[in-house]
Design an enzyme around this catalytic site. Structure first.
Site, PDB file in Angstrom:
ATOM      1  N   TYR A  43       0.754  -1.378   0.006  1.00 52.73           N
ATOM      2  CA  TYR A  43      -0.066  -0.235   0.025  1.00 52.73           C
ATOM      3  C   TYR A  43       0.956   1.210   0.010  1.00 52.73           C
ATOM      4  O   TYR A  43       0.283   2.421   0.037  1.00 52.73           O
ATOM      5  CB  TYR A  43      -1.017  -0.038   1.324  1.00 52.73           C
ATOM      6  CG  TYR A  43      -1.911  -1.045   1.002  1.00 52.73           C
ATOM      7  CD1 TYR A  43      -2.806  -1.194   0.530  1.00 52.73           C
ATOM      8  CD2 TYR A  43      -1.553  -2.223   2.001  1.00 52.73           C
ATOM      9  CE1 TYR A  43      -3.916  -2.217   0.447  1.00 52.73           C
ATOM     10  CE2 TYR A  43      -2.350  -3.438   2.051  1.00 52.73           C
ATOM     11  CZ  TYR A  43      -3.627  -3.527   1.004  1.00 52.73           C
ATOM     12  OH  TYR A  43      -4.496  -4.268   1.406  1.00 52.73           O
ATOM     13  N   HIS A  72      -4.647   6.080  -1.151  1.00 54.41           N
ATOM     14  CA  HIS A  72      -5.345   5.809   0.063  1.00 54.41           C
ATOM     15  C   HIS A  72      -4.308   6.029   1.240  1.00 54.41           C
ATOM     16  O   HIS A  72      -4.898   6.048   2.579  1.00 54.41           O
ATOM     17  CB  HIS A  72      -5.962   4.270   0.252  1.00 54.41           C
ATOM     18  CG  HIS A  72      -7.150   4.114   0.802  1.00 54.41           C
ATOM     19  ND1 HIS A  72      -8.235   5.156   0.638  1.00 54.41           N
ATOM     20  CD2 HIS A  72      -7.819   2.929   1.458  1.00 54.41           C
ATOM     21  CE1 HIS A  72      -9.453   4.768   1.300  1.00 54.41           C
ATOM     22  NE2 HIS A  72      -9.096   3.497   1.643  1.00 54.41           N
ATOM     23  N   ASN A  96     -10.323   0.381   7.258  1.00 55.26           N
ATOM     24  CA  ASN A  96     -11.655  -0.092   7.694  1.00 55.26           C
ATOM     25  C   ASN A  96     -11.617  -0.256   9.251  1.00 55.26           C
ATOM     26  O   ASN A  96     -12.846  -0.225   9.608  1.00 55.26           O
ATOM     27  CB  ASN A  96     -12.203  -1.246   7.023  1.00 55.26           C
ATOM     28  CG  ASN A  96     -12.130  -0.861   5.398  1.00 55.26           C
ATOM     29  OD1 ASN A  96     -12.123   0.053   4.805  1.00 55.26           O
ATOM     30  ND2 ASN A  96     -12.545  -2.021   4.573  1.00 55.26           N
ATOM     31  N   ASN A 124     -14.328   4.754   4.933  1.00 59.03           N
ATOM     32  CA  ASN A 124     -14.602   3.707   5.575  1.00 59.03           C
ATOM     33  C   ASN A 124     -13.462   3.768   6.888  1.00 59.03           C
ATOM     34  O   ASN A 124     -14.062   3.595   7.872  1.00 59.03           O
ATOM     35  CB  ASN A 124     -14.107   2.373   4.725  1.00 59.03           C
ATOM     36  CG  ASN A 124     -14.998   2.127   4.049  1.00 59.03           C
ATOM     37  OD1 ASN A 124     -16.408   2.277   4.140  1.00 59.03           O
ATOM     38  ND2 ASN A 124     -14.533   1.186   2.940  1.00 59.03           N
TER      39      ASN A 124
END
Length: 195
Positions: free
Chosen positions: A11, A16, A59, A105
């Site tokens: 990631y 994000h 999340n 989220n």
């Protein structure tokens, strides 16, 4: 200050993870010292504030913040969450004293854990990209080389805004940094000869 993102090399550098990128940049600029690392978060003492990155994935960000809050007596009004926003153009910033999760989220998880939306948030625009591409695919994608300049400027401004929030409060941070966002938007929307 809580920078949201997903842990792990897969990631790193994704849209994000701009919250993680701001946290890292702020710590690097200030020569931050490690504060505490647990199974759910890592934190650093940084220029008069604590910078936190959840290790629970986006999340479940609220779990990390709740655990930190229980250990350190954190109140919602003492929190600034830094997060990506696909509805803002790349590099735009927007500070708010409170508000809804906007379908994000990570913010939803934090609101659920804190039991309130009364915490400050700094949204960093990552753009929406190709409408044909799924939203999840878009936010988990990296930035194009030509986006690097706008991204670097946004990360630096987000660090400055976080420090103003910590030292002077959300109202002064909003007055200072949201005005520049509006001015940039007005400039970008002005006719070519008036820019």
């Amino acid at each position: 200050m809580v920078g949201l993102g997903n842990p792990g090399a897969d990631y790193e550098g994704t849209r994000h993870n701009v919250g993680f990128a701001v946290a890292r940049r702020l710590c690097d600029r200030a020569g931050a010292k490690p504060h505490e690392t647990t199974r759910t978060y890592a934190s650093w003492a940084c220029d008069g504030l604590v910078v936190l990155t959840p290790l629970t994935y986006m999340n479940r960000s609220g779990e990390a913040l709740a655990q930190f809050g229980e250990r350190h007596g954190l109140l919602p009004e003492d929190v600034l969450v830094v997060v990506d926003d696909v509805y803002l153009p790349l590099g735009a910033l927007r500070l708010r004293a409170r508000g809804g999760d906007g379908g994000h989220n990570g913010l939803s998880s934090i609101e659920e854990s804190l039991g309130t939306d009364a915490y400050a948030r700094l949204r960093i625009g990552v753009g929406r990209g190709d409408e044909a591409q799924g939203l999840a695919d878009h936010v988990l994608s990296g930035f194009a080389p030509e986006e690097g300049g706008a991204l670097a400027a946004a990360l630096d401004t987000a660090c400055d805004a976080s420090l103003v929030w910590a030292r002077e409060g959300i109202a002064k941070a909003m007055n200072r940094f949201n005005v520049s966002v509006r001015a940039a938007a007005a400039r970008d929307n002005a006719p070519e000869g008036e820019r």
